[in-house]
Design an enzyme around this catalytic site. Structure first.
Site, PDB file in Angstrom:
ATOM      1  N   TRP A 255       0.834  -1.210   0.000  1.00  0.00           N
ATOM      2  CA  TRP A 255       0.000   0.000   0.000  1.00  0.00           C
ATOM      3  C   TRP A 255       0.861   1.249   0.000  1.00  0.00           C
ATOM      4  O   TRP A 255       0.545   2.225  -0.696  1.00  0.00           O
ATOM      5  CB  TRP A 255      -1.013  -0.025   1.147  1.00  0.00           C
ATOM      6  CG  TRP A 255      -2.040  -1.085   0.898  1.00  0.00           C
ATOM      7  CD1 TRP A 255      -2.223  -2.237   1.608  1.00  0.00           C
ATOM      8  CD2 TRP A 255      -2.980  -1.147  -0.194  1.00  0.00           C
ATOM      9  NE1 TRP A 255      -3.223  -2.984   1.039  1.00  0.00           N
ATOM     10  CE2 TRP A 255      -3.704  -2.350  -0.060  1.00  0.00           C
ATOM     11  CE3 TRP A 255      -3.282  -0.292  -1.258  1.00  0.00           C
ATOM     12  CZ2 TRP A 255      -4.715  -2.719  -0.964  1.00  0.00           C
ATOM     13  CZ3 TRP A 255      -4.279  -0.663  -2.158  1.00  0.00           C
ATOM     14  CH2 TRP A 255      -4.985  -1.860  -2.004  1.00  0.00           C
TER      15      TRP A 255
ATOM     16  N   ASP B  47      -2.029   6.737   6.095  1.00  0.00           N
ATOM     17  CA  ASP B  47      -3.093   5.883   5.563  1.00  0.00           C
ATOM     18  C   ASP B  47      -3.466   4.884   6.651  1.00  0.00           C
ATOM     19  O   ASP B  47      -2.818   3.856   6.821  1.00  0.00           O
ATOM     20  CB  ASP B  47      -2.591   5.158   4.302  1.00  0.00           C
ATOM     21  CG  ASP B  47      -3.605   4.133   3.792  1.00  0.00           C
ATOM     22  OD1 ASP B  47      -4.683   4.001   4.398  1.00  0.00           O
ATOM     23  OD2 ASP B  47      -3.294   3.461   2.784  1.00  0.00           O
TER      24      ASP B  47
ATOM     25  N   LYS C 207     -13.126  -1.556   6.873  1.00  0.00           N
ATOM     26  CA  LYS C 207     -12.441  -2.446   7.823  1.00  0.00           C
ATOM     27  C   LYS C 207     -12.903  -2.112   9.248  1.00  0.00           C
ATOM     28  O   LYS C 207     -13.716  -2.832   9.814  1.00  0.00           O
ATOM     29  CB  LYS C 207     -10.934  -2.320   7.673  1.00  0.00           C
ATOM     30  CG  LYS C 207     -10.487  -2.677   6.246  1.00  0.00           C
ATOM     31  CD  LYS C 207      -9.176  -2.052   5.893  1.00  0.00           C
ATOM     32  CE  LYS C 207      -8.899  -1.992   4.412  1.00  0.00           C
ATOM     33  NZ  LYS C 207      -8.928  -3.255   3.703  1.00  0.00           N
TER      34      LYS C 207
HETATM   35  N1  PMP Z   1      -4.604   1.392   1.915  1.00  0.00           N
HETATM   36  C1  PMP Z   1      -4.664   0.330   2.741  1.00  0.00           C
HETATM   37  C2  PMP Z   1      -3.738   0.275   3.916  1.00  0.00           C
HETATM   38  C3  PMP Z   1      -5.578  -0.684   2.497  1.00  0.00           C
HETATM   39  O1  PMP Z   1      -5.638  -1.741   3.301  1.00  0.00           O
HETATM   40  C4  PMP Z   1      -6.443  -0.606   1.384  1.00  0.00           C
HETATM   41  C5  PMP Z   1      -7.496  -1.640   1.085  1.00  0.00           C
HETATM   42  N2  PMP Z   1      -7.196  -2.931   1.385  1.00  0.00           N
HETATM   43  C6  PMP Z   1      -6.322   0.508   0.548  1.00  0.00           C
HETATM   44  C7  PMP Z   1      -5.404   1.482   0.853  1.00  0.00           C
HETATM   45  C8  PMP Z   1      -7.195   0.656  -0.673  1.00  0.00           C
HETATM   46  O2  PMP Z   1      -8.473   0.969  -0.307  1.00  0.00           O
HETATM   47  P1  PMP Z   1      -9.614   1.255  -1.359  1.00  0.00           P
HETATM   48  O3  PMP Z   1      -9.949  -0.041  -1.992  1.00  0.00           O
HETATM   49  O4  PMP Z   1     -10.706   1.803  -0.484  1.00  0.00           O
HETATM   50  O5  PMP Z   1      -9.122   2.256  -2.346  1.00  0.00           O
END
Ligand code: PMP
Length: 359
Positions: free
Chosen positions: A101, A171, A195
């Protein structure tokens, strides 16, 4: 029958939240219509929105010097929103690279300005956190971005890094509300809701007010923190159902004892699972001990030919969503706030039993 759902997100929700949403779905609070059928600007939804914001402010002790935004677009849209909102005066930012991420946020940041990767654990397949004293930070950066919990790798910061005068951007998609946090240490906190906050379709963004005037001119209007702050997040039509569910989750959290109680429970849940992994020669955790996540626990079996059987038998035992991400392989148990301790107990018991039968 409801199973124990270890999915990384969308993830399990507290049962009382689902039950309340179900009970209220057709006629919200005597309004004669569903919460999903009414104007986001009307008085009924306005009250829902305000209650929800007030509740997360209490839970996280968010000061008046911060705005709390309830936006569409997901956490990944924030990978673009952050640079677009913060690089207008100074198109240089620091990023810490601790997982998949982080890497995606970095790739997106590079579209808008100069990105310094101040430290990376990529060479070790993201299994540890580089010691902050080794980070090559720029004291003049527009911000320092990091990912407190890497959902895929299962690597988590158990402290807030010191960014000096540089605004810290986090994030927090997979760790928000899992423990107490000093929000005043941050410039921007963002989190996808699916989550620890509720259901997908909503992203909560907490922004220090003095950062609302740093946007790049090309920024799409609806991505603007300042515009959305001025409009109480209602620059465009808000994800009403997701916002309402978030409010129910916040109220549930408060009833459960808030983030202090969650921290205690989450730490205990994680300790049980890592304890089971560490006590066995059959299971192993790829993550360095000092940064093992309380939220997402990846683990591998000694023989990956048994992965399929593990998953099948786990499913049959009412333990769902355990397949690991392909980057790590093996299994991953996501044990967010809403995963009851009994779910972790059932998983640990299943793991011990499986090991005995096959090892
Ligand atoms: N950042 C993190 C730490 C995540 O766990 C996730 C989703 N698993 C995301 C970003 C992406 O999220 P989204 O699908 O809402 O764009």
């Amino acid at each position: 029958m409801r199973v124990f759902n270890f999915s990384p997100g969308p993830a399990t929700l507290p049962l009382p939240v689902l039950e309340q949403a179900q009970a209220e779905l057709l006629d919200f609070n005597g309004s004669g219509m569903s919460i999903v059928e009414m104007s986001h600007r009307g008085p009924v939804f306005k009250e829902v929105a305000e209650r929800s914001e007030a509740c997360i402010r209490r839970l996280m002790s968010i000061g008046d010097d911060y705005v709390v935004l309830f936006l569409q677009g997901g956490a990944q849209l924030q990978f673009s929103s952050v640079p677009l909102n913060l690089m207008g005066k100074n198109p240089v930012a620091d990023y810490v690279d601790t997982g998949i991420w982080s890497a995606k946020a970095i790739a997106e940041g590079k579209r808008y300005g100069k990105v310094n990767v101040v430290a990376s654990s990529e060479e070790a397949r993201y299994t540890y956190i580089p010691e902050p004293s080794t980070w090559k930070t720029d004291p003049n950066a527009a911000y320092l971005h990091y990912t407190p919990n890497e959902t895929i790798g299962g690597v988590e910061f158990h402290y807030v890094p010191n960014s000096g005068d540089v605004p810290l951007v986090a994030d927090m998609s997979s760790t928000i509300l899992s423990r107490p946090l000093d929000v005043s240490r941050f410039g921007v906190i963002y989190a996808g809701a699916q989550k620890n906050i509720g259901i997908s379709g909503l992203t909560v963004v907490i922004v220090r007010k003095d950062l609302l005037d740093q946007a790049m001119p090309v920024m799409p209007a609806m991505m603007g923190y300042a515009l959305q702050a001025k409009e109480n997040s209602m620059g465009n039509t808000v994800p009403t159902f997701a916002w309402y569910v978030a409010g129910l989750v916040f109220e549930w959290l408060e009833k459960e004892g808030g983030v202090d109680a969650m921290a205690e429970r989450n730490q205990r849940k994680a300790a049980k699972l890592y304890g089971c992994i560490d006590a066995s020669n059959f299971y192993s955790s790829p993550v360095a001990e000092n940064c093992r996540s309380w939220m997402n626990v990846p683990f591998t079996l000694a023989d990956d030919a048994l992965d399929g059987r593990f998953l099948e038998e786990a499913d049959a035992a009412g333990l769902s969503g355990l397949k690991g991400h392909r980057f790590v392989g093996g299994m991953r148990a996501s044990i967010y706030n809403a995963m009851p301790e009994e779910g972790v107990d059932a998983l640990v018991e299943f793991m011990r039993d499986f090991e005995q039968r096959v090892a």
